[in-house]
Design a protein around this motif. Structure first.
Motif, PDB file in Angstrom:
ATOM      1  N   ILE A 153       0.830  -1.201   0.000  1.00 53.34           N
ATOM      2  CA  ILE A 153       0.000   0.000   0.000  1.00 53.34           C
ATOM      3  C   ILE A 153       0.868   1.256   0.000  1.00 53.34           C
ATOM      4  CG2 ILE A 153      -1.701   1.328   1.319  1.00 53.34           C
ATOM      5  CD1 ILE A 153      -2.766  -1.361   2.372  1.00 53.34           C
ATOM      6  N   SER A 154       1.905   1.275   0.839  1.00 50.11           N
ATOM      7  CA  SER A 154       2.773   2.449   0.976  1.00 50.11           C
ATOM      8  C   SER A 154       3.417   2.832  -0.338  1.00 50.11           C
ATOM      9  CB  SER A 154       3.872   2.174   2.015  1.00 50.11           C
ATOM     10  OG  SER A 154       3.319   1.861   3.264  1.00 50.11           O
ATOM     11  N   LEU A 155       3.919   1.839  -1.069  1.00 53.87           N
ATOM     12  CA  LEU A 155       4.585   2.110  -2.334  1.00 53.87           C
ATOM     13  C   LEU A 155       3.584   2.429  -3.441  1.00 53.87           C
ATOM     14  CD1 LEU A 155       7.242  -0.741  -2.085  1.00 53.87           C
ATOM     15  CD2 LEU A 155       7.636   1.701  -1.751  1.00 53.87           C
ATOM     16  N   SER A 156       2.415   1.794  -3.382  1.00 50.30           N
ATOM     17  CA  SER A 156       1.411   1.988  -4.434  1.00 50.30           C
ATOM     18  C   SER A 156       0.775   3.370  -4.398  1.00 50.30           C
ATOM     19  CB  SER A 156       0.320   0.920  -4.315  1.00 50.30           C
ATOM     20  OG  SER A 156       0.862  -0.370  -4.452  1.00 50.30           O
ATOM     21  N   ILE A 157       0.506   3.892  -3.204  1.00 47.72           N
ATOM     22  CA  ILE A 157      -0.222   5.155  -3.119  1.00 47.72           C
ATOM     23  C   ILE A 157       0.601   6.315  -3.653  1.00 47.72           C
ATOM     24  CG2 ILE A 157      -1.675   4.448  -1.190  1.00 47.72           C
ATOM     25  CD1 ILE A 157       0.192   5.899   0.692  1.00 47.72           C
ATOM     26  N   PHE A 158       1.917   6.154  -3.728  1.00 46.29           N
ATOM     27  CA  PHE A 158       2.753   7.227  -4.250  1.00 46.29           C
ATOM     28  C   PHE A 158       3.226   6.959  -5.672  1.00 46.29           C
ATOM     29  CE2 PHE A 158       3.501   7.953   0.391  1.00 46.29           C
ATOM     30  CZ  PHE A 158       2.895   9.195   0.431  1.00 46.29           C
ATOM     31  N   THR A 159       3.621   5.720  -5.994  1.00 45.01           N
ATOM     32  CA  THR A 159       4.119   5.440  -7.336  1.00 45.01           C
ATOM     33  C   THR A 159       3.003   5.468  -8.369  1.00 45.01           C
ATOM     34  OG1 THR A 159       3.944   3.054  -6.920  1.00 45.01           O
ATOM     35  CG2 THR A 159       6.084   4.083  -6.563  1.00 45.01           C
ATOM     36  N   GLY A 160       1.760   5.419  -7.910  1.00 46.19           N
ATOM     37  CA  GLY A 160       0.643   5.499  -8.832  1.00 46.19           C
ATOM     38  C   GLY A 160       0.176   6.916  -9.075  1.00 46.19           C
ATOM     39  N   GLN A 161       0.860   7.891  -8.464  1.00 42.48           N
ATOM     40  CA  GLN A 161       0.476   9.286  -8.616  1.00 42.48           C
ATOM     41  C   GLN A 161       1.403  10.002  -9.579  1.00 42.48           C
ATOM     42  OE1 GLN A 161       0.108  11.398  -4.913  1.00 42.48           O
ATOM     43  NE2 GLN A 161      -0.462   9.561  -3.813  1.00 42.48           N
ATOM     44  N   GLU A 162       0.926  11.099 -10.131  1.00 41.71           N
ATOM     45  CA  GLU A 162       1.794  11.964 -10.906  1.00 41.71           C
ATOM     46  C   GLU A 162       2.326  13.027  -9.968  1.00 41.71           C
ATOM     47  OE1 GLU A 162       1.781  14.779 -14.896  1.00 41.71           O
ATOM     48  OE2 GLU A 162      -0.044  13.818 -14.208  1.00 41.71           O
ATOM     49  N   GLY A 163       3.610  13.193  -9.926  1.00 39.64           N
ATOM     50  CA  GLY A 163       4.172  14.160  -8.999  1.00 39.64           C
ATOM     51  C   GLY A 163       5.601  14.482  -9.351  1.00 39.64           C
ATOM     52  N   GLN A 164       6.215  15.335  -8.559  1.00 38.65           N
ATOM     53  CA  GLN A 164       7.583  15.718  -8.824  1.00 38.65           C
ATOM     54  C   GLN A 164       8.525  14.560  -8.541  1.00 38.65           C
ATOM     55  OE1 GLN A 164       7.763  19.205  -6.295  1.00 38.65           O
ATOM     56  NE2 GLN A 164       7.750  20.519  -8.095  1.00 38.65           N
ATOM     57  N   ARG A 165       9.618  14.545  -9.318  1.00 42.24           N
ATOM     58  CA  ARG A 165      10.592  13.481  -9.194  1.00 42.24           C
ATOM     59  C   ARG A 165      11.975  14.100  -9.224  1.00 42.24           C
ATOM     60  NH1 ARG A 165      13.328  10.386 -13.066  1.00 42.24           N
ATOM     61  NH2 ARG A 165      12.231  11.510 -14.690  1.00 42.24           N
ATOM     62  N   LEU A 166      12.892  13.560  -8.429  1.00 40.66           N
ATOM     63  CA  LEU A 166      14.251  14.072  -8.378  1.00 40.66           C
ATOM     64  C   LEU A 166      15.183  13.146  -9.148  1.00 40.66           C
ATOM     65  CD1 LEU A 166      14.475  15.087  -4.614  1.00 40.66           C
ATOM     66  CD2 LEU A 166      13.659  16.442  -6.546  1.00 40.66           C
ATOM     67  N   ASP A 167      16.144  13.759  -9.865  1.00 43.25           N
ATOM     68  CA  ASP A 167      17.117  12.934 -10.569  1.00 43.25           C
ATOM     69  C   ASP A 167      18.258  12.560  -9.633  1.00 43.25           C
ATOM     70  OD1 ASP A 167      18.768  15.143 -10.323  1.00 43.25           O
ATOM     71  OD2 ASP A 167      18.457  15.825 -12.381  1.00 43.25           O
ATOM     72  N   GLU A 168      19.317  11.959 -10.179  1.00 39.62           N
ATOM     73  CA  GLU A 168      20.416  11.467  -9.356  1.00 39.62           C
ATOM     74  C   GLU A 168      21.162  12.588  -8.644  1.00 39.62           C
ATOM     75  OE1 GLU A 168      22.906   9.164 -11.842  1.00 39.62           O
ATOM     76  OE2 GLU A 168      21.498   7.486 -12.012  1.00 39.62           O
ATOM     77  N   ASN A 169      21.070  13.810  -9.166  1.00 38.41           N
ATOM     78  CA  ASN A 169      21.742  14.955  -8.555  1.00 38.41           C
ATOM     79  C   ASN A 169      20.843  15.741  -7.615  1.00 38.41           C
ATOM     80  OD1 ASN A 169      24.188  14.498 -10.005  1.00 38.41           O
ATOM     81  ND2 ASN A 169      23.207  15.376 -11.829  1.00 38.41           N
ATOM     82  N   GLY A 170      19.637  15.211  -7.380  1.00 39.82           N
ATOM     83  CA  GLY A 170      18.712  15.886  -6.480  1.00 39.82           C
ATOM     84  C   GLY A 170      17.962  17.036  -7.128  1.00 39.82           C
ATOM     85  N   MET A 171      18.013  17.128  -8.461  1.00 40.84           N
ATOM     86  CA  MET A 171      17.322  18.197  -9.190  1.00 40.84           C
ATOM     87  C   MET A 171      15.962  17.695  -9.657  1.00 40.84           C
ATOM     88  SD  MET A 171      19.590  20.524  -8.923  1.00 40.84           S
ATOM     89  CE  MET A 171      18.993  21.779 -10.077  1.00 40.84           C
ATOM     90  N   LEU A 172      15.027  18.628  -9.828  1.00 39.14           N
ATOM     91  CA  LEU A 172      13.696  18.263 -10.281  1.00 39.14           C
ATOM     92  C   LEU A 172      13.749  17.707 -11.698  1.00 39.14           C
ATOM     93  CD1 LEU A 172      11.453  21.186  -8.984  1.00 39.14           C
ATOM     94  CD2 LEU A 172      11.515  18.841  -8.161  1.00 39.14           C
ATOM     95  N   ALA A 173      13.075  16.593 -11.904  1.00 39.33           N
ATOM     96  CA  ALA A 173      13.006  15.982 -13.226  1.00 39.33           C
ATOM     97  C   ALA A 173      11.556  15.995 -13.695  1.00 39.33           C
ATOM     98  CB  ALA A 173      13.548  14.556 -13.175  1.00 39.33           C
ATOM     99  N   ALA A 174      11.341  15.511 -14.892  1.00 38.89           N
ATOM    100  CA  ALA A 174       9.980  15.512 -15.437  1.00 38.89           C
ATOM    101  C   ALA A 174       9.088  14.592 -14.623  1.00 38.89           C
ATOM    102  CB  ALA A 174      10.014  15.041 -16.890  1.00 38.89           C
ATOM    103  N   PRO A 175       7.841  14.990 -14.366  1.00 42.44           N
ATOM    104  CA  PRO A 175       6.941  14.138 -13.588  1.00 42.44           C
ATOM    105  C   PRO A 175       6.623  12.842 -14.314  1.00 42.44           C
ATOM    106  CG  PRO A 175       5.728  15.957 -14.562  1.00 42.44           C
ATOM    107  CD  PRO A 175       7.185  16.233 -14.810  1.00 42.44           C
TER     108      PRO A 175
END
Length: 359
Positions: A153-175
């Motif tokens: 449940i914990s992983l599903s409720i977030f990975t199933g959403q569209e939201g901000q994502r960070l790349d390997e350098n901690g910078m915002l990447a495409a949702p």
């Protein structure tokens, strides 16, 4: 005081040394990455299920169960879960990391490190180890299915959403948007080998109790009538903890943590300090200051094992399979395991000092 310190060290050090052994063997290339990968699968799919089945099957007279302890553990897990949910949302905007942090807050390594630790803390009194093992087996029957279901449940409720994502350098990447299938979630729960093992053990215990109720005794038991199979299961059970700890050590990778330092610190502090304060500290307060529950030297080893151990090794595997940040999940396994050496020692030392654990 010296005796208390040595007892605490002797309870924790064997676990630590097995982890260190795995790490050293991997560094000198005695263990290969392929061996560790297969070893991890062997532990998760064969040895741990065998251990859980035998532990549950060994449950004796349920009338002796401290049901106050069982209810307390379930309630405390859910309290920690919901506090962890809030913390994970406030810590990062990356949905792939939120589920990983949430999983770390409540999901301890009860099945591997916890069982071994509880046995080490049982004390030397006659029958103490058997009593603690019985308590641990009953808590396992409820806690591990809850851990695994909440993890999905914990992983599903977030990975199933569209939201901000960070790349390997901690910078915002495409949702990124992923659609979570309810059917896939349910299948993941039903096909989980740990849940299957515990359910099978409970079914066998139920059949044994039904036989006893009808005939006054159990005319057929696995341990007596299928002793060859039971011996195989107990052999696999004996392998589970040492093999799992060696594999855990071999999988340690002190890779760069740039871009995820905040998440590692928050999740590690919560798993090793906040969760034990809520789970173990709450038990001490309720038991010592109220008449609602009564816990003693039999129950506290199980409570420390349930709430004070590092995050489960399988949490990183599950995170990767469900599209969460498996690199962060792997780092949390590493850092919570390392730091737990100190936090577990302090927890054990304090409880021994005040007489709540056997010395």
């Amino acid at each position: 005081m010296f005796n208390i310190s040595m007892t605490a060290v002797n309870a924790i050090l064997p676990i630590v040394l097995l982890i260190v052994l795995g790490y050293v063997l991997k560094r000198i290339k005695f263990l290969t990455g392929e061996f560790l990968k297969i070893g991890n699968k062997l532990v998760f799919n064969v040895c741990l299920p065998a251990m859980l089945f035998v532990n549950v099957y060994s449950i004796g007279d349920l009338s002796d169960v401290n049901w106050g302890l069982i209810i307390y553990c379930v309630v405390a897990i859910f309290i920690i879960y919901f506090i962890g949910l809030l913390v994970s949302i406030l810590t990062t905007k990356d949905n792939r990391r939120r589920g990983v942090i949430l999983q770390c807050t409540y999901r301890s390594n009860f099945a591997i490190i916890g069982v071994s630790l509880a046995a080490s803390l049982a004390g030397t009194a006659a029958g103490a180890a058997d009593t603690v093992n019985a308590v641990v087996a009953i808590i396992q029957a409820l806690a591990i299915p809850i851990f695994n279901i909440l993890a999905v449940i914990s992983l599903s409720i977030f990975t199933g959403q569209e939201g901000q994502r960070l790349d390997e350098n901690g910078m915002l990447a495409a949702p990124v948007k992923k659609h979570t299938s309810v059917k896939k979630i349910l299948l993941g729960i039903v096909k989980n080998p740990l849940i299957i093992a515990i359910f099978s053990g409970l079914v066998c215990v139920g059949i044994r109790y039904a036989e006893t109720a009808i005939w006054g005794y159990a005319p057929f038991t696995i341990s007596d009538d299928l002793s060859f199979l039971y011996r195989v299961l107990t052999s696999l059970k004996s392998m589970a903890t040492p093999l799992a700890l060696i594999v855990l050590g071999g999988q340690f990778e002190f890779s760069a943590v740039r871009g995820m330092t905040k998440e590692i610190v928050v999740a590690t502090v919560f798993r090793l300090i906040i969760a034990p304060l809520i789970g173990v500290g709450g038990a001490v307060l309720l038991s010592e200051c109220t008449s609602l529950v009564s816990f003693g030297q039999t129950e506290y080893p199980a409570l420390i094992a349930l709430f004070g151990t590092p995050v489960a090794v399988s949490s990183a595997i599950m995170a990767g399979e469900m599209g969460a940040d498996d690199k962060l999940a792997g780092q949390l396994v590493v850092w919570t395991s390392i730091c737990s050496i100190f936090t577990l020692f302090m927890t054990v030392f304090l409880l021994m000092t005040v007489g709540l654990l056997a010395v």
